[in-house]
Design an enzyme around this catalytic site. Sequence first.
Site, PDB file in Angstrom:
ATOM      1  N   GLY A  21       3.016 -37.746  27.449  1.00 55.20           N
ATOM      2  CA  GLY A  21       3.213 -38.517  26.010  1.00 55.20           C
ATOM      3  C   GLY A  21       4.072 -39.741  26.489  1.00 55.20           C
ATOM      4  CG  MET A  22       5.067 -43.966  24.073  1.00 47.14           C
ATOM      5  SD  MET A  22       4.684 -44.807  22.843  1.00 47.14           S
ATOM      6  CE  MET A  22       5.712 -44.017  21.150  1.00 47.14           C
ATOM      7  CG  LEU A  23      10.395 -39.621  24.643  1.00 50.06           C
ATOM      8  CD1 LEU A  23      11.456 -40.667  24.806  1.00 50.06           C
ATOM      9  CD2 LEU A  23      11.044 -38.751  23.414  1.00 50.06           C
ATOM     10  CG  ASP A  47      -0.655 -24.928  25.423  1.00 53.44           C
ATOM     11  OD1 ASP A  47       0.176 -24.861  24.638  1.00 53.44           O
ATOM     12  OD2 ASP A  47      -1.908 -24.798  25.297  1.00 53.44           O
ATOM     13  CB  ALA A  71       5.574 -33.445  19.313  1.00 42.96           C
ATOM     14  CD1 TRP A  72       0.479 -32.620  14.606  1.00 41.81           C
ATOM     15  CD2 TRP A  72      -1.055 -31.241  15.488  1.00 41.81           C
ATOM     16  NE1 TRP A  72      -0.566 -32.808  13.924  1.00 41.81           N
ATOM     17  CE2 TRP A  72      -1.656 -31.794  14.385  1.00 41.81           C
ATOM     18  CE3 TRP A  72      -1.576 -30.200  16.310  1.00 41.81           C
ATOM     19  CZ2 TRP A  72      -2.794 -31.497  14.054  1.00 41.81           C
ATOM     20  CZ3 TRP A  72      -3.022 -29.936  15.864  1.00 41.81           C
ATOM     21  CH2 TRP A  72      -3.394 -30.700  14.697  1.00 41.81           C
ATOM     22  CE1 TYR A 136       5.236 -34.670  13.898  1.00 44.79           C
ATOM     23  CE2 TYR A 136       6.614 -35.984  12.369  1.00 44.79           C
ATOM     24  CZ  TYR A 136       6.358 -35.697  13.603  1.00 44.79           C
ATOM     25  OH  TYR A 136       6.787 -36.442  14.910  1.00 44.79           O
ATOM     26  CE  LYS A 140       8.984 -33.009  15.988  1.00 42.06           C
ATOM     27  NZ  LYS A 140       8.907 -32.999  17.193  1.00 42.06           N
ATOM     28  CD1 TRP A 162       9.931 -45.195  11.378  1.00 37.57           C
ATOM     29  CD2 TRP A 162      10.060 -47.391  11.369  1.00 37.57           C
ATOM     30  NE1 TRP A 162      10.143 -45.631  10.155  1.00 37.57           N
ATOM     31  CE2 TRP A 162      10.094 -46.911   9.721  1.00 37.57           C
ATOM     32  CE3 TRP A 162      10.197 -48.758  11.361  1.00 37.57           C
ATOM     33  CZ2 TRP A 162      10.161 -47.666   8.967  1.00 37.57           C
ATOM     34  CZ3 TRP A 162      10.281 -49.543  10.110  1.00 37.57           C
ATOM     35  CH2 TRP A 162      10.077 -48.981   8.784  1.00 37.57           C
TER      36      TRP A 162
HETATM   37  N1  LIG Z   1       5.925 -41.610  17.779  1.00 39.49           N
HETATM   38  C1  LIG Z   1       6.775 -41.579  17.017  1.00 39.49           C
HETATM   39  O1  LIG Z   1       6.969 -42.433  16.189  1.00 39.49           O
HETATM   40  C2  LIG Z   1       7.659 -40.594  16.686  1.00 39.49           C
HETATM   41  C3  LIG Z   1       8.683 -40.556  15.445  1.00 39.49           C
HETATM   42  C4  LIG Z   1       9.605 -39.484  15.144  1.00 39.49           C
HETATM   43  C5  LIG Z   1       9.651 -38.588  16.168  1.00 39.49           C
HETATM   44  N2  LIG Z   1       8.849 -38.470  17.147  1.00 39.49           N
HETATM   45  C6  LIG Z   1       8.968 -37.331  18.501  1.00 39.49           C
HETATM   46  O2  LIG Z   1       9.097 -37.746  19.528  1.00 39.49           O
HETATM   47  C7  LIG Z   1       8.900 -37.120  20.486  1.00 39.49           C
HETATM   48  C8  LIG Z   1       7.717 -37.653  21.554  1.00 39.49           C
HETATM   49  O3  LIG Z   1       6.515 -38.319  20.602  1.00 39.49           O
HETATM   50  P1  LIG Z   1       5.642 -39.522  21.465  1.00 39.49           P
HETATM   51  O4  LIG Z   1       5.432 -40.541  20.423  1.00 39.49           O
HETATM   52  O5  LIG Z   1       6.084 -39.463  22.976  1.00 39.49           O
HETATM   53  O6  LIG Z   1       4.257 -38.371  21.261  1.00 39.49           O
HETATM   54  P2  LIG Z   1       2.871 -38.343  22.205  1.00 39.49           P
HETATM   55  O7  LIG Z   1       2.712 -39.452  22.573  1.00 39.49           O
HETATM   56  O8  LIG Z   1       2.066 -37.782  21.027  1.00 39.49           O
HETATM   57  O9  LIG Z   1       3.305 -37.013  23.307  1.00 39.49           O
HETATM   58  C9  LIG Z   1       3.313 -35.783  22.884  1.00 39.49           C
HETATM   59  C10 LIG Z   1       3.038 -35.224  24.105  1.00 39.49           C
HETATM   60  O10 LIG Z   1       2.976 -33.818  23.628  1.00 39.49           O
HETATM   61  C11 LIG Z   1       1.827 -33.121  24.328  1.00 39.49           C
HETATM   62  N3  LIG Z   1       1.459 -32.000  23.759  1.00 39.49           N
HETATM   63  C12 LIG Z   1       0.804 -31.683  22.532  1.00 39.49           C
HETATM   64  N4  LIG Z   1       0.682 -30.276  22.274  1.00 39.49           N
HETATM   65  C13 LIG Z   1       1.097 -29.598  23.218  1.00 39.49           C
HETATM   66  C14 LIG Z   1       1.298 -28.607  23.824  1.00 39.49           C
HETATM   67  N5  LIG Z   1       0.931 -27.483  23.084  1.00 39.49           N
HETATM   68  N6  LIG Z   1       2.012 -28.104  24.922  1.00 39.49           N
HETATM   69  C15 LIG Z   1       2.287 -29.014  25.578  1.00 39.49           C
HETATM   70  N7  LIG Z   1       2.411 -30.522  25.720  1.00 39.49           N
HETATM   71  C16 LIG Z   1       1.681 -30.645  24.178  1.00 39.49           C
HETATM   72  C17 LIG Z   1       0.730 -34.109  24.230  1.00 39.49           C
HETATM   73  O11 LIG Z   1      -0.496 -33.826  24.862  1.00 39.49           O
HETATM   74  P3  LIG Z   1      -1.914 -34.375  24.533  1.00 39.49           P
HETATM   75  O12 LIG Z   1      -1.773 -35.714  24.410  1.00 39.49           O
HETATM   76  O13 LIG Z   1      -2.508 -33.840  25.776  1.00 39.49           O
HETATM   77  O14 LIG Z   1      -2.086 -33.753  23.294  1.00 39.49           O
HETATM   78  C18 LIG Z   1       1.398 -35.421  24.425  1.00 39.49           C
HETATM   79  O15 LIG Z   1       1.439 -35.789  25.739  1.00 39.49           O
HETATM   80  C19 LIG Z   1       7.889 -36.098  19.742  1.00 39.49           C
HETATM   81  O16 LIG Z   1       8.604 -34.825  19.826  1.00 39.49           O
HETATM   82  C20 LIG Z   1       7.776 -36.354  18.147  1.00 39.49           C
HETATM   83  O17 LIG Z   1       7.684 -35.567  17.175  1.00 39.49           O
HETATM   84  C21 LIG Z   1       7.846 -39.338  17.550  1.00 39.49           C
END
Ligand SMILES: NC(=O)c1ccc[n+]([C@@H]2O[C@H](COP(=O)([O-])OP(=O)(O)OC[C@H]3O[C@@H](n4cnc5c(N)ncnc54)[C@H](OP(=O)(O)O)[C@@H]3O)[C@@H](O)[C@H]2O)c1
Length: 307
Positions: A21-23, A47, A71-72, A136, A140, A162
């Site tokens: 994922g991005m982070l 998974d 995360a979802w 969501y 969380k 954000w």
């Molecule tokens: N983005 C935001 O603005 C934001 C804001 C507040 C908090 N957050 C939190 O920051 C964290 C990182 O977010 P991000 O933006 O990096 O999200 P992201 O890019 O969507 O990355 C999430 C990763 O989790 C993977 N994933 C999903 N279901 C899974 C499972 N069952 N087992 C293992 N991996 C799984 C996804 O894989 P697939 O792509 O293959 O599904 C994806 O690679 C998360 O906890 C999110 O809730 C994000």
Amino acid sequence: MNPTQEQASAPAGWLVTGAGGMLGQDVLARLAAAGERTTALDRAALDLTDADAVRQALRHHRPAVVVNCAAWTAVDDAETREAEALAINGDGPAHLADACARTGAVLLHVSTDYVFAGDATTPYAEDAPTAPRSAYGRTKLAGERAVLETLPDRGYVVRTAWLYGTGGPNFVRTMIGLEGRRETLDVVDDQRGQPTWSADLAGLLIELGRGALAGTAPAGVYHGTSSGETTWYGFTREIFRLLGTDPDRVRPTTSEAFVRPAPRPAYSVLGHERFAAAGIEPLRDWRAALTEAFPAIHRVHEKENPA
Ligand SMILES: NC(=O)c1ccc[n+]([C@@H]2O[C@H](COP(=O)([O-])OP(=O)(O)OC[C@H]3O[C@@H](n4cnc5c(N)ncnc54)[C@H](OP(=O)(O)O)[C@@H]3O)[C@@H](O)[C@H]2O)c1
């Protein structure tokens, strides 16, 4: 190690879940730059909804620190698919926490501002009452609780918000794309928050993990967002400025004009007292971070959208 923990070699190194994922990508890059021994597990490799697989992964790799970036994150889809979102955002961290309890690992779990109602007028403290208004946010919050209950001494919840970066779709990339297609852009000016660069958060997570191992950062809830605050409108104006175009092409509008399936918090500004108390400097001002992050994000956009 307490008697309930599995007997094996001492935990060492880092393990990153959701590594694709991005982070996750930024955490891996920062750990590599720091020369840390790291195991990267993307969704295909682990998974989180599979409790046995999670337990086996921890037993096999025996990390000292687990960083859960999985995360979802489809906020609107969660409204109609809450059970699926809960399996990843609630049960997944619970499985991880259970496995960490067995092996002795520290767990850094990333959460969100959506656990709050978003109706405050001053920054949310780490112990402010939670009251999620979206599916969501509820899922969380379930994940946060599982981590804190199972690992009272080694569980860390880091709420961010954000988030943007190079490694996935996000607001900055969307706005760069829209700038090229629209003369003017209406963006909501009644939601406040803290744009946060995923690479900055990655660095903070690593500092926190080190603090956890050193015993200088107590377990519990932390807020990993940039300093300062703005609205989506203000954020977009800054993106336009960095693109070298007129920020007045961005026009303020209200949330009522942009109704989405999941309600968005009106006020998502988080306080950073606990990082400061643990001797870890909170993240810098959002504008400084965006200025540094922007060229690489722009390059990714251009590569993916050749003229
Ligand atoms: N983005 C935001 O603005 C934001 C804001 C507040 C908090 N957050 C939190 O920051 C964290 C990182 O977010 P991000 O933006 O990096 O999200 P992201 O890019 O969507 O990355 C999430 C990763 O989790 C993977 N994933 C999903 N279901 C899974 C499972 N069952 N087992 C293992 N991996 C799984 C996804 O894989 P697939 O792509 O293959 O599904 C994806 O690679 C998360 O906890 C999110 O809730 C994000």
